[in-house]
Design a protein around this motif. Structure first.
Motif, short mmCIF file in Angstrom:
data_model
loop_
_atom_site.label_atom_id
_atom_site.label_comp_id
_atom_site.label_asym_id
_atom_site.label_seq_id
_atom_site.Cartn_x
_atom_site.Cartn_y
_atom_site.Cartn_z
N ASP A 341 -7.07 5.02 53.97
CA ASP A 341 -5.82 5.74 53.73
C ASP A 341 -6.05 7.01 52.93
OD1 ASP A 341 -6.35 4.75 51.23
OD2 ASP A 341 -4.47 3.66 51.00
N GLU A 342 -7.31 7.44 52.80
CA GLU A 342 -7.60 8.72 52.16
C GLU A 342 -7.13 9.85 53.07
OE1 GLU A 342 -8.71 9.06 49.15
OE2 GLU A 342 -9.04 6.94 48.81
N GLY A 343 -6.48 10.85 52.49
CA GLY A 343 -5.91 11.89 53.31
C GLY A 343 -4.51 11.52 53.75
N MET A 344 -4.03 12.15 54.81
CA MET A 344 -2.64 11.96 55.24
C MET A 344 -2.52 11.58 56.71
SD MET A 344 -0.70 15.03 53.21
CE MET A 344 -0.81 15.16 51.42
N HIS A 345 -3.56 10.97 57.26
CA HIS A 345 -3.53 10.64 58.69
C HIS A 345 -3.16 9.20 58.97
CE1 HIS A 345 -7.47 9.28 57.29
NE2 HIS A 345 -7.40 8.38 58.25
N ALA A 346 -3.21 8.32 57.96
CA ALA A 346 -3.16 6.87 58.21
C ALA A 346 -1.88 6.44 58.92
CB ALA A 346 -3.32 6.11 56.89
N ALA A 347 -0.72 6.90 58.44
CA ALA A 347 0.55 6.41 58.96
C ALA A 347 0.83 6.88 60.38
CB ALA A 347 1.70 6.82 58.04
N SER A 348 0.28 8.03 60.79
CA SER A 348 0.57 8.57 62.12
C SER A 348 -0.63 8.54 63.05
CB SER A 348 1.07 10.02 61.98
OG SER A 348 0.12 10.82 61.30
N PHE A 349 -1.70 7.85 62.67
CA PHE A 349 -2.90 7.80 63.50
C PHE A 349 -2.57 7.15 64.85
CE2 PHE A 349 -6.88 5.68 64.83
CZ PHE A 349 -7.68 6.80 64.95
N GLY A 350 -2.88 7.86 65.93
CA GLY A 350 -2.61 7.35 67.28
C GLY A 350 -1.15 7.16 67.58
N GLY A 351 -0.27 7.73 66.77
CA GLY A 351 1.16 7.60 66.99
C GLY A 351 1.75 6.30 66.47
N MET A 352 0.92 5.39 65.92
CA MET A 352 1.46 4.12 65.43
C MET A 352 0.85 3.67 64.11
SD MET A 352 -0.35 1.31 67.96
CE MET A 352 -0.17 2.20 69.50
N GLY A 353 -0.18 4.34 63.61
CA GLY A 353 -0.80 3.97 62.34
C GLY A 353 -2.15 3.31 62.52
N ASN A 354 -3.04 3.51 61.53
CA ASN A 354 -4.34 2.86 61.58
C ASN A 354 -4.26 1.49 60.92
OD1 ASN A 354 -4.40 3.32 58.81
ND2 ASN A 354 -6.19 4.65 58.86
N TRP A 355 -5.41 0.90 60.56
CA TRP A 355 -5.41 -0.47 60.05
C TRP A 355 -5.58 -0.54 58.53
CZ3 TRP A 355 -6.55 0.76 64.96
CH2 TRP A 355 -5.97 -0.03 65.96
N SER A 356 -5.24 0.53 57.82
CA SER A 356 -5.14 0.48 56.37
C SER A 356 -3.76 -0.03 56.00
CB SER A 356 -5.37 1.87 55.76
OG SER A 356 -4.27 2.73 56.07
N ASP A 357 -3.54 -0.21 54.70
CA ASP A 357 -2.23 -0.66 54.24
C ASP A 357 -1.15 0.35 54.57
OD1 ASP A 357 -0.40 -2.36 52.64
OD2 ASP A 357 -0.43 -0.66 51.27
N GLU A 358 -1.48 1.63 54.47
CA GLU A 358 -0.49 2.67 54.76
C GLU A 358 -0.20 2.76 56.25
OE1 GLU A 358 0.09 7.49 54.09
OE2 GLU A 358 -1.36 6.37 52.89
N GLY A 359 -1.22 2.57 57.09
CA GLY A 359 -1.00 2.59 58.53
C GLY A 359 -0.39 1.30 59.04
#
Length: 461
Positions: A341-359
């Motif tokens: 979740d470093e940076g600002m990509h986690a919540a919108s990664f791939g249009g649905m979020g990555n697998w961090s807590d923020e995504g």
């Protein structure tokens, strides 16, 4: 003469008043960090940018100052506090003012006092009382380290300074996550957690157990579970979590394992507004082997989190949600795009979020990863990691998430000053394209790729 005597007495009085304060032992530590990010096409992987605008790049700098202060009042009594300042992107304002973009901190103020707690040792153990670190359990996988208002008790083992009869490390923590009884006409509307650990620790073997009970009776609480429209509105949640961590060293090899299982019931007010019990049943685990040689390290592992093939649709009595809350957590930054979740990509990664807590991608992940590092000189290290993933549960189509490679350069410029550089590349699998056909998800990503750069300069003291 009289004038000189008065001045002398005043100086003696001043020294006598300040002497106890001067004798107080105070220790400072912390860091000041400046980072630069450049991430390209991480929302759609370069496909059909017109759906979300021109997704060329996200380029920016940010910074953070953290200062830790420890006041040693007595050999058995300490006050420990931490504050952060200027937690913001370069070019933002450091205060929240009308018409101006605020800083990127938790409370949009320049200074955020994160921790302040007392720590005192007694004949029956150590007590910590106040706002302190909370949520960590051994390996960073599925950890969500944060701060919370707690009362913590620790009974150390005999080889850690505890009683001679005790071979185990025991902790118990009461955490007030949310207070909602203040000024209300009703009571018992809080979010509380009770957390206990008991484990055996030695240099070559660790066996540690975790039990957490969360009771949340806040009527305005929204559970951290994915919903395609609105989040679950929960009037009550009773959740039990059991965790286990094991580590064993055999010469140059270290084997680690972590397992966590959460089970409970959520009272849902979404939909018709009739309270319905929804079951939470989710599991996560990790197995990793690390080989530590002189100046070289290599590791390989497999990590898993449960997913739900129809997230956000479990709203009827007897329904079960299987998506592990928070997925890989907020502390494990193994792969920049997939798990960090470093940076600002986690919540919108791939249009649905990555697998961090923020995504918090709801479909779960099986991740195979390989990595290692080597010391080029005593001050320069090069490391890399490669991982390939598959979704745990999908409603239709492929589970192949894709693969990611990260390359790190770390340079210890001098004592207290470190530079790190990262290049990350992600090649998307068919999972993202097939998500366009999910009946409840508006996805615009495809099986293309994305890449990113990060630079970080850290002064530690």
């Amino acid at each position: 003469m009289k004038k000189h005597l008065v001045i002398g007495l005043a100086l003696c009085l001043a020294f006598s008043i300040t002497a106890p304060a001067m004798a107080l032992d105070v220790e400072f530590s912390g860091f000041y960090r400046v980072r630069g990010f450049c991430a390209h096409d991480y929302e759609t992987f370069g496909w059909n940018d017109s759906l979300i605008g021109n997704e060329h790049a996200s380029d920016y700098l940010d910074m953070l100052l953290e200062v830790n202060i420890e006041f040693k009042v007595h050999p058995k009594l300490r006050l420990i506090t931490t504050f952060t300042a200027l937690d913001k992107v370069w070019g933002e304002n450091d205060i929240d003012s009308p018409g101006l973009d605020p800083a990127n901190s938790e409370d949009t103020n320049n200074i955020d006092w994160n921790k302040a707690y007392m720590e005192f040792d007694t004949g029956i153990g150590r007590f910590n009382v106040g706002r302190m670190d909370y949520g960590e359990f051994n390996h960073a996988f599925i950890n969500n380290g944060t701060e919370a208002d707690c009362i913590k008790y620790t009974l150390a083992s005999n080889d850690q300074g505890g009683p001679g009869w005790n071979p185990l490390l025991f902790t118990f923590t009461y955490a007030k996550i949310l207070e909602d009884d203040l000024g209300n006409t009703s009571s018992d509307e809080d979010n509380d957690e009770y957390r206990a650990t008991v484990g055996y620790f030695s240099p070559n073997f660790i066996f540690d157990n975790l039990i957490v009970f969360q009771r949340n009776e806040d009527a305005n609480y929204y559970i951290d579970t994915y919903s395609p429209t609105t989040p679950y509105e929960i009037s009550k949640a009773d959740i039990w979590t059991y965790g286990l961590y094991m580590m064993a060293k055999f010469g140059m090899a270290t084997i680690e394992g972590k397992w966590q299982y959460s089970h409970g019931y959520l009272t849902d007010l979404q939909g018709a507004g009739t309270p319905d019990d929804i079951e939470l049943d989710a599991m996560a685990w990790l197995v990793q082997t690390t080989f530590d040689l002189d100046g070289y390290e290599a590791y390989c592992g497999w990590a898993h989190t449960d997913g739900d093939k129809s997230p956000g649709t479990d709203q009827n009595p007897g329904d079960t949600t299987n998506s592990f809350p928070g997925q890989f957590g907020g502390d494990w930054d193994l792969l920049f795009f997939l798990t960090s979740d470093e940076g600002m990509h986690a919540a919108s990664f791939g249009g649905m979020g990555n697998w961090s807590d923020e995504g918090n991608n709801p479909f779960g992940l099986d991740l195979l990863y390989l990595g290692g590092g080597i010391d080029i000189t005593k001050d320069i290290n090069i490391s890399g990691v490669w991982g390939i993933g598959w979704a745990d549960a999908v409603p239709t189509g492929s589970k192949r998430v894709g693969w990611e490679a990260n390359l790190w350069l770390t340079w210890q410029i001098m004592d207290g000053l470190e530079y790190k550089a990262l290049f990350a590349f992600f090649d998307a699998g068919k999972f993202w394209k097939d998500a366009q056909d999910y009946p409840y998800l508006d996805s615009s990503a495809d099986n293309g790729n994305c890449w990113g750069l990060m630079h970080q300069l850290t002064l530690s003291f």
